[in-house]
Enzyme design. Structure first.
Site, PDB file in Angstrom:
ATOM      1  N   SER A 302      78.778  25.035  84.911  1.00  0.00           N
ATOM      2  CA  SER A 302      78.191  26.123  85.930  1.00  0.00           C
ATOM      3  C   SER A 302      76.703  26.411  85.418  1.00  0.00           C
ATOM      4  O   SER A 302      75.869  25.676  85.216  1.00  0.00           O
ATOM      5  CB  SER A 302      79.136  27.036  86.272  1.00  0.00           C
ATOM      6  OG  SER A 302      78.862  27.850  87.346  1.00  0.00           O
ATOM      7  N   ASP A 313      65.483  19.022  81.742  1.00  0.00           N
ATOM      8  CA  ASP A 313      64.518  18.727  82.459  1.00  0.00           C
ATOM      9  C   ASP A 313      63.186  18.950  82.390  1.00  0.00           C
ATOM     10  O   ASP A 313      62.285  18.169  82.550  1.00  0.00           O
ATOM     11  CB  ASP A 313      64.922  19.288  83.980  1.00  0.00           C
ATOM     12  CG  ASP A 313      65.988  18.313  84.546  1.00  0.00           C
ATOM     13  OD1 ASP A 313      66.617  17.547  83.915  1.00  0.00           O
ATOM     14  OD2 ASP A 313      66.477  18.771  85.579  1.00  0.00           O
ATOM     15  N   LYS A 327      80.266  21.085  86.612  1.00  0.00           N
ATOM     16  CA  LYS A 327      80.450  21.736  87.634  1.00  0.00           C
ATOM     17  C   LYS A 327      79.185  22.165  88.505  1.00  0.00           C
ATOM     18  O   LYS A 327      78.364  22.940  87.915  1.00  0.00           O
ATOM     19  CB  LYS A 327      81.188  23.149  87.276  1.00  0.00           C
ATOM     20  CG  LYS A 327      81.699  24.037  88.564  1.00  0.00           C
ATOM     21  CD  LYS A 327      82.392  25.361  88.130  1.00  0.00           C
ATOM     22  CE  LYS A 327      82.553  26.156  89.142  1.00  0.00           C
ATOM     23  NZ  LYS A 327      81.294  26.933  89.850  1.00  0.00           N
TER      24      LYS A 327
END
Length: 559
Positions: A302, A313, A327
């Protein structure tokens, strides 16, 4: 003409959408009416009086089980649990409790440092007998969760209120204490420090362990980071292992520590416009240059995946460890009648590369009812800011993957056993203090004492090799080889037959660590356990290695 056809197509599509919506609304109303009438008939005509609360809650739970495990219903008595999950705060004494089979009662388990239970003298293993004069009784036939919730509810209450607690302390006997409840806040940062020079070499490497994302997480994290920078930190190990997540906004704030202001962190996409949002870094970062290694594992989920995935990223950190949980679903709380609540999934989240880390499809389940898992062949490929390839559909894949050590099943059974806890409670109650976490070691005599204690206990565990042999026996029986191979199989079984004392000796080093870690937790709390475990941590070693190798670090991040 072409324009007319386009308008006609749009009109037909709109009519189709309206019809579909009307059909859905009708079907919903129909099924609710059926359920309502069914229950009313049962309530009037069934031979026995029905327990409406229990039956309806059972129906609700069964319905929610068909959706996803994150959509949950909270009874009036449980709504405090939801608030604790999101805020990290509650009114109580600051100690988890667990049910123990041996006494059929709840016992205290690792009281939090400097909280009322700890300051009053409550110890792990103390058996709860009475709370404010009320005997808590034994669990008996009551479901364990219900019994534990009852005892927990008695311990919690308004800050400032005082009560009398009576416990049975193993090795000591009956102990009575007066405790005053207060606002309990679990810190998000469990441990932070500069790692020892003998482990990191010439570079000053800081370490921060973040347990969860609650309302004060960002402030706690920044305070720890600033303190380490003030001590000369030159690189950071950011530990998100076993961090199950929490508040998404706090993940955004933590990322803002390292990423320039105004950069996308996460985007949510749901059915309703209110559930579609874009979250960007909110302030100028504290540091955009310091090398970072983020530790992750299967328990990273999460908000922790948003944090680790966003840093990956933007090529801002090297991710080390094992693939995360996956998740990518966002939940929102909503108030229901009679002080009940629900937490339900409203959207999916997408991190800057455009990927969603959600690994399981709860709409399309296998024949056994389990959600399907996105196969690697169907995962889409995305790119980081520097052009590195990353994929969706299955959590965050580390830049450096580490493997867990292969350990016997006996060890995992031991770590979660009542018997290990009993021994460590006995050890705590017979020692006033122990050496510091990095120095504490069981003596040879103490380890022998532990083996004797376990040999006299009821501790049992499965033997995977023996289970595999049983399977071979069945196959041999089916294929007609059992009689011819019986002598060999019997000889192999004799060699594979488990002997607890022998197994404890064979895996002495690993068993010692399990015992020492629990005992250290009783004397030095979570911080002590972390400090002790970092001495034998392959993930940490891999992180330090890459942080000490600038060329490799930059090569991984395409810098």
């Amino acid at each position: 003409m072409k324009r007319l056809l386009i308008l006609l197509y749009i009109g037909l599509a709109s009519l189709g959408a309206v019809a579909q919506s009307q059909n859905h609304n009708f079907e919903t109303a129909k099924q609710l009416e059926i359920f309502n009438n069914l229950y009313r008939n049962l309530d009037v005509y069934y031979v026995d009086t029905l327990d409406a609360g229990h039956l309806i809650e059972t129906a609700i739970d069964a319905m929610l089980d068909e959706i996803d495990p994150y959509t949950e219903y909270y009874r009036e008595s449980d709504t405090d649990d939801l608030m604790t999950l999101t805020t990290g705060k509650y009114g109580g004494i600051g100690s988890p409790i667990i049910w123990r089979k041996a006494c059929d009662r709840c016992v205290f388990n690792n009281p939090y440092h400097n909280m009322p239970a700890d300051k009053t003298g409550v110890r792990s293993g103390d058996i709860i007998l009475e709370i404010d004069g009320e005997d808590m009784g034994t669990c008996g036939d009551t479901p364990k969760n219900d019994y534990t919730s009852k005892v927990s509810g008695k311990l919690r209450g308004e800050p400032g209120t005082t009560f009398t607690l009576v416990v049975d302390r193993p090795g000591t006997g009956r102990v009575t204490m007066q405790l005053t409840r207060q606002n309990i806040k679990r810190p998000s940062v469990i441990y932070s420090a500069l790692l020892p020079a003998e482990k990191t070499g010439d570079k000053k490497v800081g370490y921060i362990l973040l347990e969860s994302f609650t309302e004060d997480t960002s402030a706690d994290f920044q305070a720890a980071f600033k303190a380490l920078k003030a001590q000369g930190m030159e690189a950071l190990v950011f530990d998100l292992r076993s961090n199950g997540g929490g508040l998404m906004q706090q993940a955004v704030e933590v990322v803002s520590t390292f990423i320039p202001k105004g950069k996308l962190v996460v985007e949510t996409r749901g059915r309703e416009a209110d559930d579609c949002s874009t979250y960007k870094t909110t302030r100028d970062p504290l540091d955009t240059e310091i090398p970072i290694a983020v530790l992750v594992d299967y328990g990273t989920a999460s908000a922790a995946e948003i944090t680790s995935g966003t840093l990956q990223d933007y090529d801002r950190a090297v991710v080390v460890g094992r693939r995360t949980y996956g998740k990518g679903l966002v939940q929102s709380p909503r108030q229901l009648p009679y002080n009940t609540m629900m937490k339900f999934t409203t959207s999916k989240y997408y991190i800057p590369s455009g990927r969603c880390v959600q690994a399981r499809d709860f709409k399309h389940r296998n024949s056994d009812g389990q959600p399907t898992h996105m196969p690697d062949s169907l995962c889409k490929t995305f790119t980081t800011s520097a052009g590195r390839l990353v994929k969706d559909g299955g959590g965050i894949t580390p830049d450096i993957t580490t493997k867990l050590d292969s350990l016997p099943t006996m060890l995992s059974y031991l770590e979660y056993s009542d018997e290990l806890a009993d021994y460590c409670v006995r050890y705590q109650n017979s020692h006033a203090n122990i050496p510091a976490p990095r120095e504490f070691r069981l003596t040879t005599e103490e380890f022998e004492d532990f083996k004797q204690f376990m040999a006299q206990s009821e501790f049992t565990y499965d033997n995977r090799a023996k289970k595999a042999l049983d399977t071979v026996r069945k196959i041999a029986q089916q294929e007609g080889y059992a009689e011819a191979a019986q002598a060999e199989l019997d000889a192999l079984e004799a060699k594979l037959s488990r002997n607890l004392t022998d197994d404890l000796s064979q895996w002495e080093e690993e068993v010692r660590r399990s015992i020492e870690s629990v005992i250290i937790g009783y004397f030095y709390y979570d911080e002590g356990i972390v400090e002790y475990n970092l001495q034998h941590d392959p993930d940490l070693d891999a992180a330090i290695s890459v942080l000490n190798d600038s060329q490799r670090y930059n090569q991984i991040l395409n810098k």
